[in-house]
Write a protein that holds these residues in place. Sequence first.
Motif, PDB file in Angstrom:
ATOM      1  N   VAL A   1       9.473   9.588 -11.701  1.00  0.00           N
ATOM      2  CA  VAL A   1       9.070   8.463 -10.983  1.00  0.00           C
ATOM      3  C   VAL A   1       9.922   7.327 -11.163  1.00  0.00           C
ATOM      4  O   VAL A   1       9.649   6.351 -11.902  1.00  0.00           O
ATOM      5  N   THR A   2      10.862   7.253 -10.278  1.00  0.00           N
ATOM      6  CA  THR A   2      11.785   6.149 -10.232  1.00  0.00           C
ATOM      7  C   THR A   2      11.697   5.427  -9.268  1.00  0.00           C
ATOM      8  O   THR A   2      11.122   5.613  -8.387  1.00  0.00           O
ATOM      9  N   ILE A   3      12.268   3.993  -9.290  1.00  0.00           N
ATOM     10  CA  ILE A   3      12.251   3.064  -8.273  1.00  0.00           C
ATOM     11  C   ILE A   3      12.830   3.979  -7.000  1.00  0.00           C
ATOM     12  O   ILE A   3      12.225   3.505  -5.817  1.00  0.00           O
ATOM     13  N   THR A   4      13.936   4.364  -6.939  1.00  0.00           N
ATOM     14  CA  THR A   4      14.482   5.104  -6.069  1.00  0.00           C
ATOM     15  C   THR A   4      13.586   6.267  -5.223  1.00  0.00           C
ATOM     16  O   THR A   4      13.506   6.146  -4.217  1.00  0.00           O
ATOM     17  N   ALA A   5      12.937   7.003  -6.259  1.00  0.00           N
ATOM     18  CA  ALA A   5      12.074   7.929  -5.519  1.00  0.00           C
ATOM     19  C   ALA A   5      10.844   7.423  -4.813  1.00  0.00           C
ATOM     20  O   ALA A   5      10.515   7.752  -3.843  1.00  0.00           O
ATOM     21  N   VAL A   6      10.304   6.337  -5.400  1.00  0.00           N
ATOM     22  CA  VAL A   6       9.337   5.592  -4.985  1.00  0.00           C
ATOM     23  C   VAL A   6       9.763   5.008  -3.521  1.00  0.00           C
ATOM     24  O   VAL A   6       8.911   5.362  -2.411  1.00  0.00           O
ATOM     25  N   THR A   7      10.630   4.321  -3.684  1.00  0.00           N
ATOM     26  CA  THR A   7      11.084   3.537  -2.141  1.00  0.00           C
ATOM     27  C   THR A   7      11.367   4.582  -1.163  1.00  0.00           C
ATOM     28  O   THR A   7      11.079   4.154  -0.048  1.00  0.00           O
ATOM     29  N   GLU A   8      11.912   5.501  -1.537  1.00  0.00           N
ATOM     30  CA  GLU A   8      12.624   6.800  -0.628  1.00  0.00           C
ATOM     31  C   GLU A   8      11.241   7.358   0.143  1.00  0.00           C
ATOM     32  O   GLU A   8      10.923   7.494   1.343  1.00  0.00           O
ATOM     33  N   ARG A   9      10.133   7.623  -0.978  1.00  0.00           N
ATOM     34  CA  ARG A   9       9.024   8.088  -0.295  1.00  0.00           C
ATOM     35  C   ARG A   9       8.139   7.216   0.455  1.00  0.00           C
ATOM     36  O   ARG A   9       7.291   7.757   1.413  1.00  0.00           O
ATOM     37  N   ALA A  10       7.959   6.024   0.147  1.00  0.00           N
ATOM     38  CA  ALA A  10       7.333   4.973   0.868  1.00  0.00           C
ATOM     39  C   ALA A  10       8.089   4.354   2.208  1.00  0.00           C
ATOM     40  O   ALA A  10       7.456   3.867   3.033  1.00  0.00           O
ATOM     41  N   GLY A  11       9.432   4.740   2.169  1.00  0.00           N
ATOM     42  CA  GLY A  11      10.322   4.020   3.282  1.00  0.00           C
ATOM     43  C   GLY A  11      10.177   2.668   3.375  1.00  0.00           C
ATOM     44  O   GLY A  11      10.110   1.824   4.252  1.00  0.00           O
ATOM     45  N   VAL A  12      10.284   2.147   2.175  1.00  0.00           N
ATOM     46  CA  VAL A  12      10.316   0.625   1.895  1.00  0.00           C
ATOM     47  C   VAL A  12      11.422   0.197   0.950  1.00  0.00           C
ATOM     48  O   VAL A  12      11.829   0.899   0.114  1.00  0.00           O
ATOM     49  N   ALA A  13      12.058  -0.929   1.326  1.00  0.00           N
ATOM     50  CA  ALA A  13      13.198  -1.171   0.667  1.00  0.00           C
ATOM     51  C   ALA A  13      12.926  -1.700  -0.715  1.00  0.00           C
ATOM     52  O   ALA A  13      11.646  -2.147  -1.086  1.00  0.00           O
ATOM     53  N   ARG A  14      13.844  -1.657  -1.851  1.00  0.00           N
ATOM     54  CA  ARG A  14      13.748  -1.875  -2.985  1.00  0.00           C
ATOM     55  C   ARG A  14      13.509  -3.462  -3.239  1.00  0.00           C
ATOM     56  O   ARG A  14      12.724  -3.729  -3.985  1.00  0.00           O
ATOM     57  N   ALA A  15      13.990  -4.231  -2.331  1.00  0.00           N
ATOM     58  CA  ALA A  15      13.803  -5.934  -2.556  1.00  0.00           C
ATOM     59  C   ALA A  15      12.421  -6.119  -2.378  1.00  0.00           C
ATOM     60  O   ALA A  15      11.903  -6.967  -2.836  1.00  0.00           O
TER      61      ALA A  15
ATOM     62  N   ARG B   1       0.928  -1.251  -0.092  1.00  0.00           N
ATOM     63  CA  ARG B   1       0.099   0.005  -0.066  1.00  0.00           C
ATOM     64  C   ARG B   1       0.823   0.999   0.090  1.00  0.00           C
ATOM     65  O   ARG B   1       0.521   2.275  -0.612  1.00  0.00           O
ATOM     66  N   ALA B   2       1.820   1.305   0.939  1.00  0.00           N
ATOM     67  CA  ALA B   2       2.596   2.384   0.940  1.00  0.00           C
ATOM     68  C   ALA B   2       3.502   2.540  -0.448  1.00  0.00           C
ATOM     69  O   ALA B   2       3.720   3.893  -0.750  1.00  0.00           O
ATOM     70  N   LEU B   3       3.877   1.650  -1.076  1.00  0.00           N
ATOM     71  CA  LEU B   3       4.668   1.865  -2.344  1.00  0.00           C
ATOM     72  C   LEU B   3       3.556   2.235  -3.318  1.00  0.00           C
ATOM     73  O   LEU B   3       4.040   3.132  -4.149  1.00  0.00           O
ATOM     74  N   LEU B   4       2.101   1.927  -3.447  1.00  0.00           N
ATOM     75  CA  LEU B   4       1.200   2.231  -4.583  1.00  0.00           C
ATOM     76  C   LEU B   4       1.019   3.755  -4.203  1.00  0.00           C
ATOM     77  O   LEU B   4       0.882   4.439  -4.921  1.00  0.00           O
ATOM     78  N   GLU B   5       1.055   3.917  -3.143  1.00  0.00           N
ATOM     79  CA  GLU B   5       0.486   5.656  -2.656  1.00  0.00           C
ATOM     80  C   GLU B   5       1.665   6.484  -3.257  1.00  0.00           C
ATOM     81  O   GLU B   5       1.467   7.506  -3.417  1.00  0.00           O
ATOM     82  N   ALA B   6       2.962   6.001  -2.778  1.00  0.00           N
ATOM     83  CA  ALA B   6       4.173   6.982  -3.039  1.00  0.00           C
ATOM     84  C   ALA B   6       4.138   7.054  -4.492  1.00  0.00           C
ATOM     85  O   ALA B   6       4.400   8.173  -5.038  1.00  0.00           O
ATOM     86  N   THR B   7       4.025   6.045  -5.283  1.00  0.00           N
ATOM     87  CA  THR B   7       3.759   5.988  -6.825  1.00  0.00           C
ATOM     88  C   THR B   7       2.893   7.113  -7.199  1.00  0.00           C
ATOM     89  O   THR B   7       2.966   7.856  -8.184  1.00  0.00           O
ATOM     90  N   VAL B   8       1.492   6.885  -6.867  1.00  0.00           N
ATOM     91  CA  VAL B   8       0.422   7.857  -7.022  1.00  0.00           C
ATOM     92  C   VAL B   8       0.781   9.365  -6.766  1.00  0.00           C
ATOM     93  O   VAL B   8       0.580  10.288  -7.620  1.00  0.00           O
ATOM     94  N   GLU B   9       1.404   9.559  -5.632  1.00  0.00           N
ATOM     95  CA  GLU B   9       1.585  10.915  -5.338  1.00  0.00           C
ATOM     96  C   GLU B   9       2.761  11.523  -6.174  1.00  0.00           C
ATOM     97  O   GLU B   9       2.787  12.693  -6.557  1.00  0.00           O
ATOM     98  N   LEU B  10       3.782  10.364  -6.712  1.00  0.00           N
ATOM     99  CA  LEU B  10       4.907  10.861  -7.442  1.00  0.00           C
ATOM    100  C   LEU B  10       4.273  11.370  -9.059  1.00  0.00           C
ATOM    101  O   LEU B  10       4.614  12.314  -9.502  1.00  0.00           O
ATOM    102  N   LEU B  11       3.416  10.588  -9.261  1.00  0.00           N
ATOM    103  CA  LEU B  11       2.810  10.734 -10.607  1.00  0.00           C
ATOM    104  C   LEU B  11       1.976  11.975 -10.586  1.00  0.00           C
ATOM    105  O   LEU B  11       1.837  12.675 -11.721  1.00  0.00           O
ATOM    106  N   LEU B  12       1.095  12.156  -9.556  1.00  0.00           N
ATOM    107  CA  LEU B  12       0.341  13.637  -9.373  1.00  0.00           C
ATOM    108  C   LEU B  12       1.305  14.772  -9.369  1.00  0.00           C
ATOM    109  O   LEU B  12       0.932  15.798  -9.700  1.00  0.00           O
ATOM    110  N   GLU B  13       2.387  14.544  -8.722  1.00  0.00           N
ATOM    111  CA  GLU B  13       3.394  15.794  -8.618  1.00  0.00           C
ATOM    112  C   GLU B  13       4.254  16.358  -9.775  1.00  0.00           C
ATOM    113  O   GLU B  13       4.536  17.177  -9.861  1.00  0.00           O
ATOM    114  N   HIS B  14       4.501  15.242 -10.826  1.00  0.00           N
ATOM    115  CA  HIS B  14       5.340  15.390 -11.856  1.00  0.00           C
ATOM    116  C   HIS B  14       4.831  14.925 -13.215  1.00  0.00           C
ATOM    117  O   HIS B  14       4.241  13.753 -13.144  1.00  0.00           O
TER     118      HIS B  14
END
Length: 197
Positions: free
Chosen positions: A39-53, A20-33
Motif C-alpha cells: 500500500v504505497t503512495i504510488t500504488a494509491v495514486t495510480e489506482r485513484a487516477g489522482v496526482a501525488r501533489a 474520495r477516490a484516494l480513500l477508496e483506492a487505499t481501502v481497496e489496496l488494504l483489502l487486497e494485500h
Amino acid sequence: MPDEQTPRRPGRPREESAERALLEATVELLLEHDDPGKVTITAVTERAGVARATLYRRWDSREELIAAALDVEREVPRVPDTGDLAADLTSWYGPTEFSGDDPAVHRLFRARLVQAVNNPELRRVYWENHVRIRREPLLERVRAEVARGGLPSGTDVEAFVELLSGVGYYQFLVRPDDGLGLDRIHRAVRLLMSAAS
C-alpha cells in the motif's frame, strides 16, 4: 455569513472527489494485500487516477492516508446514559464492526490490526487521529457514573475503559462467535463495577 449568491469556490468539488477516490483506492489496496508494503503512495495514486501533489495537500504522510482509509465511513459512537452502566456500555458494542456479516467490514478490521502491528508510526497516527477520539464517549460515560456515585470517586476511569476494551477485542477477535459475546461483555462490566466498589 456569506451571501447566498456568492458562487462556490472553483475546484472544491473536484478536491472532494479526488479525496474520495484516494480513500477508496487505499481501502481497496488494504483489502487486497496482507503485506503493508504494497500500500504505497504510488500504488494509491495510480489506482485513484489522482496526482501525488493532490494527495499531499490532504495528508502529510502515507501513515495519515492509511489511518484515514482504515477509518472511512466510521463515526464517533454515542454511548447512551440510561442510568444502567453495564447495559449502556454493552450496547455500545452492538453496532460496531465486530458484529454483522459483511466480510469486507471484517477484512478491513483485520487490515487495521495487521497494519498497526507492522507499522508503529501508523499505530501512533491512528491512535491520535481516530481511536483516541472514538474512545472519549466511553470515558465520559464512566466519568458520569463516578460523578453520580455509581462508581467510587477514586475509580481509575482510564483503566476501567482499557479493561473493558480488552474484553471486547477478546470476545470478537479471539473467541469463536457463539452469539454470547455481548452477554460476556455485560458480565465483565458488572465484575469491573463490583471490583471498583
